[in-house]
Scaffold this motif. Structure first.
Motif, mmCIF file in Angstrom:
data_model
loop_
_atom_site.group_PDB
_atom_site.id
_atom_site.type_symbol
_atom_site.label_atom_id
_atom_site.label_comp_id
_atom_site.label_asym_id
_atom_site.label_seq_id
_atom_site.Cartn_x
_atom_site.Cartn_y
_atom_site.Cartn_z
ATOM 1 N N MET A 59 0.856 -1.190 0.000
ATOM 2 C CA MET A 59 0.000 0.000 0.000
ATOM 3 C C MET A 59 0.890 1.237 0.000
ATOM 4 S SD MET A 59 -2.863 0.830 2.920
ATOM 5 C CE MET A 59 -4.210 1.984 2.637
ATOM 6 N N THR A 60 0.500 2.247 -0.744
ATOM 7 C CA THR A 60 1.243 3.508 -0.756
ATOM 8 C C THR A 60 0.265 4.658 -0.887
ATOM 9 O OG1 THR A 60 3.070 4.697 -1.802
ATOM 10 C CG2 THR A 60 1.562 3.560 -3.271
ATOM 11 N N THR A 61 0.628 5.841 -0.381
ATOM 12 C CA THR A 61 -0.248 7.006 -0.519
ATOM 13 C C THR A 61 0.578 8.250 -0.762
ATOM 14 O OG1 THR A 61 -2.202 8.100 0.421
ATOM 15 C CG2 THR A 61 -0.364 7.734 1.918
ATOM 16 N N ASP A 62 0.016 9.200 -1.504
ATOM 17 C CA ASP A 62 0.668 10.467 -1.787
ATOM 18 C C ASP A 62 -0.372 11.547 -1.995
ATOM 19 O OD1 ASP A 62 3.571 10.912 -2.038
ATOM 20 O OD2 ASP A 62 3.519 9.166 -3.341
ATOM 21 N N ALA A 97 -5.201 -1.515 -7.628
ATOM 22 C CA ALA A 97 -6.321 -0.583 -7.464
ATOM 23 C C ALA A 97 -5.807 0.754 -6.950
ATOM 24 C CB ALA A 97 -7.348 -1.157 -6.483
ATOM 25 N N LEU A 98 -6.506 1.813 -7.360
ATOM 26 C CA LEU A 98 -6.197 3.158 -6.875
ATOM 27 C C LEU A 98 -7.441 3.776 -6.248
ATOM 28 C CD1 LEU A 98 -4.327 4.852 -9.894
ATOM 29 C CD2 LEU A 98 -3.307 3.651 -7.935
ATOM 30 N N SER A 99 -7.226 4.669 -5.273
ATOM 31 C CA SER A 99 -8.295 5.551 -4.808
ATOM 32 C C SER A 99 -7.861 6.982 -5.072
ATOM 33 C CB SER A 99 -8.566 5.348 -3.324
ATOM 34 O OG SER A 99 -7.452 5.760 -2.562
ATOM 35 N N ALA A 100 -8.839 7.885 -5.158
ATOM 36 C CA ALA A 100 -8.530 9.290 -5.434
ATOM 37 C C ALA A 100 -9.419 10.177 -4.584
ATOM 38 C CB ALA A 100 -8.770 9.590 -6.908
ATOM 39 N N PRO A 130 -7.629 0.225 -12.167
ATOM 40 C CA PRO A 130 -8.875 0.983 -11.982
ATOM 41 C C PRO A 130 -8.824 1.909 -10.763
ATOM 42 C CG PRO A 130 -9.128 -1.233 -11.113
ATOM 43 C CD PRO A 130 -7.734 -1.160 -11.684
ATOM 44 N N VAL A 131 -9.499 3.055 -10.891
ATOM 45 C CA VAL A 131 -9.752 3.931 -9.727
ATOM 46 C C VAL A 131 -11.065 3.435 -9.131
ATOM 47 C CG1 VAL A 131 -10.220 6.283 -8.954
ATOM 48 C CG2 VAL A 131 -8.545 5.863 -10.770
ATOM 49 N N THR A 150 -5.244 13.362 -3.475
ATOM 50 C CA THR A 150 -4.517 12.304 -2.756
ATOM 51 C C THR A 150 -4.875 10.959 -3.373
ATOM 52 O OG1 THR A 150 -4.569 13.588 -0.721
ATOM 53 C CG2 THR A 150 -4.062 11.236 -0.515
ATOM 54 N N THR A 152 -4.112 6.803 -3.373
ATOM 55 C CA THR A 152 -3.555 5.670 -2.645
ATOM 56 C C THR A 152 -3.575 4.482 -3.592
ATOM 57 O OG1 THR A 152 -4.425 6.579 -0.601
ATOM 58 C CG2 THR A 152 -3.772 4.266 -0.547
ATOM 59 N N GLY A 153 -2.534 3.677 -3.533
ATOM 60 C CA GLY A 153 -2.441 2.538 -4.447
ATOM 61 C C GLY A 153 -2.224 1.244 -3.691
ATOM 62 N N ILE A 154 -2.844 0.194 -4.217
ATOM 63 C CA ILE A 154 -2.597 -1.169 -3.724
ATOM 64 C C ILE A 154 -1.921 -1.928 -4.857
ATOM 65 C CG2 ILE A 154 -3.695 -3.312 -2.919
ATOM 66 C CD1 ILE A 154 -3.898 -1.002 -0.945
ATOM 67 N N ASN B 41 -16.154 2.777 -14.455
ATOM 68 C CA ASN B 41 -15.872 1.352 -14.253
ATOM 69 C C ASN B 41 -16.916 0.772 -13.306
ATOM 70 O OD1 ASN B 41 -14.842 1.114 -11.429
ATOM 71 N ND2 ASN B 41 -13.128 2.349 -12.164
ATOM 72 N N MET B 59 -11.566 -1.339 -0.266
ATOM 73 C CA MET B 59 -10.749 -0.130 -0.145
ATOM 74 C C MET B 59 -11.672 1.070 -0.033
ATOM 75 S SD MET B 59 -7.927 1.052 -2.977
ATOM 76 C CE MET B 59 -6.595 2.178 -2.567
ATOM 77 N N THR B 61 -11.526 5.639 0.775
ATOM 78 C CA THR B 61 -10.680 6.812 1.022
ATOM 79 C C THR B 61 -11.532 8.010 1.391
ATOM 80 O OG1 THR B 61 -8.746 8.020 0.177
ATOM 81 C CG2 THR B 61 -10.600 7.778 -1.332
ATOM 82 N N THR B 133 1.557 3.493 6.090
ATOM 83 C CA THR B 133 2.293 4.357 5.161
ATOM 84 C C THR B 133 1.682 5.741 5.170
ATOM 85 O OG1 THR B 133 3.228 4.451 2.912
ATOM 86 C CG2 THR B 133 0.942 3.729 3.096
ATOM 87 N N ASP B 135 2.275 10.285 3.867
ATOM 88 C CA ASP B 135 2.922 11.289 3.023
ATOM 89 C C ASP B 135 2.721 12.651 3.669
ATOM 90 O OD1 ASP B 135 4.272 12.206 0.647
ATOM 91 O OD2 ASP B 135 2.351 12.985 -0.056
ATOM 92 N N THR B 152 -6.808 6.435 3.846
ATOM 93 C CA THR B 152 -7.342 5.364 3.014
ATOM 94 C C THR B 152 -7.290 4.098 3.846
ATOM 95 O OG1 THR B 152 -6.485 6.472 1.063
ATOM 96 C CG2 THR B 152 -7.095 4.168 0.799
#
Lengths: 343, 343
Positions: A59-62, A97-100, A130-131, A150, A152-154, B41, B59, B61, B133, B135, B152
């Motif tokens: 998992m990562t987030t920015d 997968a991504l969240s936004a 996919p988001v 922001t 976040t990715g899995i 999607n 997931m 967010t 994690t 940021d 998230t």
């Protein structure tokens, strides 16, 4: 120079400065003394961009606060997707997968918001991820700045592949997939309204395909990093700090586009400190270096890949560079960032 | 009234308004016409707070922009953890991991940042979920507002449990775990500097334990929702819209603390429209209602749980309420939110 110790933050009277968001030493200190101290747990303590959450997933987030929102070569939407996909890729993971989440300033044009959403969606489609979920908040005029995003990715790890800075050893080879400084200089030029004969474009790109090709050719890769905020210099100093080694680079081997070099000269920037958004550093055993370099060069995002230096035995953890003029100098780790809000 | 159709957004000339972040109909329209249109999607189209990402995981967010940052009963740090854990819980999932991204305004006191991080860490520990994690970005003074936090969450689903609004049917029973309006009124009172004999505290709390107890007693639960922005009224209208049914509530059955009712009277608010951060609505078949209510009441966060209404067959999808005075009125879905930046 990572061996120098700074005073601890003044948690009673101190205030957050722009440098604390710059990706350099000041940010490292803020993260260490405020966040890691509070969230004390072994996963966070690894200090990698993406963290394992079990089941072979990371998992990562920015948060993205880039200014301007639209710049040559991209916008905050595509940048957010690329940045998050790349943080997963640097863990050796494929995006799942991504969240936004959007924080929007009241009065922001709907046309710009739709343009950002479309660009984000296109980048996600191109990256094959996919988001799946999102959020929207609106703050009053003057309490934000257009849009902050922001993501976040899995990601799913490849079996047996878990690159990390701690695995780097003396003698390892340092590879780079192409010229540095493009993103930061493109943003800076856009901000200053500078025009060049050759347009300066951000290098913003999703690197997971390139990483896949690299790992297939060189499964022994020890560490992968995307040199974003703080540039190549901050990234290599951070890795040196974590692995307890030094590094020796060859200036002549580090690709920089002529237009970027010229713009840096004009703006008083060092390309080694300028942010990239489509670059990676791969550190690996010398035996795999040739195969890795060939794999990088065979990919559209690695055509200008180069071997830029080696890891050295150095308890002081110095990152040094042999200059074009035959000298040797320190590659410093800036306290902050030359350019705030670069991503 | 969800049957009323609004004009489409003016994507050429329109601008984002505070109402677009309010959790009401305007936000629904923005999400639909800007974001869902772009990110087209099937997972996003489900419009649940948490989305499946494979492997039995979901997931979610959320960005938090609450003002003030510190309020009676919590702060932006604990709120961010509770809000995200609750979005997972409403999908019937147990929290596995959280990420936290901070956008900080230059000049923000480090002491306040450390206090927020500590409160966030305490809330995460109490909920039994690690922050793996994060940021940190910093924006110039006047380009943000203290701190915005985006959390998230990843959660693990229980086998065979996948509550969603689409499963709700006429005859289902609507339960609520306690009094409504606490969070919104606490924020509003803090903003206005109002003081009451009985202090008004936010109900901010993590609900996954309560949901676990509920699902053990009533595995047939069709839909779970946390009535945050827009309050109970927006939540029930949204569910009615998705399932194509109506709802009939009993005003006398909906718990509201006397102090909250008094403050709402004073501030001109309707408790049904005020945000909650520790409340859930459970919709389930009548046969499970008694067991579910008993399970809720046996838990510290559900002691005042009540049966507040039923789902009706109504193609117009009206949410109506039988008032204390024997009348029946519409429970409207506000365009925006009475209180911006409530979470």
């Amino acid at each position: 120079m990572s061996a120098v110790r700074r005073r601890r933050l003044d948690l009673a009277q101190g205030r957050v400065e722009l440098a604390h968001g710059g990706g350099g030493r000041a940010m490292g200190q803020l993260v260490e003394e405020v966040f890691r101290a509070a969230f004390d747990n072994p996963v966070l303590a690894r200090a990698e961009d993406a963290s394992p959450i079990g089941g072979g997933l990371v998992m990562t987030t920015d948060s993205f606060v880039v200014s301007p929102l639209f710049f040559p070569g991209g916008d905050i939407g595509s940048l957010a997707v690329h940045g998050t996909v790349n943080d997963l890729a640097m863990a050796g993971a494929a995006p799942v997968a991504l969240s936004a989440a959007f924080v929007i300033e009241e009065g922001f044009p709907l046309a710009d918001l739709a343009r950002i959403a479309a660009s984000m969606a296109a980048a996600a489609r191109e990256a094959g991820v996919p988001v799946v979920t999102g959020d929207t908040k609106v703050v009053e005029r003057g309490k934000g700045d257009g849009v902050f995003v922001t993501t976040t990715g899995i990601g799913r790890c490849r079996p047996g592949i878990a690159p990390s800075a701690g695995q780097v050893r003396p003698g390892d080879v340092i590879l780079l997939n192409g010229p540095v400084g493009d993103h930061g200089v493109a943003i800076m030029a856009a901000r200053e309204g500078m025009e060049f004969a050759e347009p300066l474009l951000s290098d913003s790109a999703a690197l997971h395909g390139l990483v896949g090709a690299l790992l297939a050719a060189a499964p022994g890769v020890r560490c992968l990093r995307d040199p974003t905020r703080g540039g190549l210099a901050a990234t290599l100093n951070e890795v040196a700090d974590r692995c307890g080694c030094g590094m020796l680079l060859q200036e002549a081997a580090i690709p920089v586009r002529p237009a970027v070099a010229a713009a840096c000269e004009l703006l008083g920037l060092d390309p080694l400190h300028v942010a990239n958004e489509g670059k990676l550093v791969a550190i690996l055993p010398p035996g795999e270096a040739e195969a890795a370099l060939a794999a990088l060069r065979a990919h559209p995002l690695g055509r200008e890949a180069a071997r830029i230096g080696t890891v050295t035995e150095d308890a002081r953890r110095y990152v040094q560079i042999d200059t074009r003029f035959g000298g040797r100098r320190m590659v410093d780790w800036l306290a902050g960032e030359q350019l705030p809000r670069i991503c």
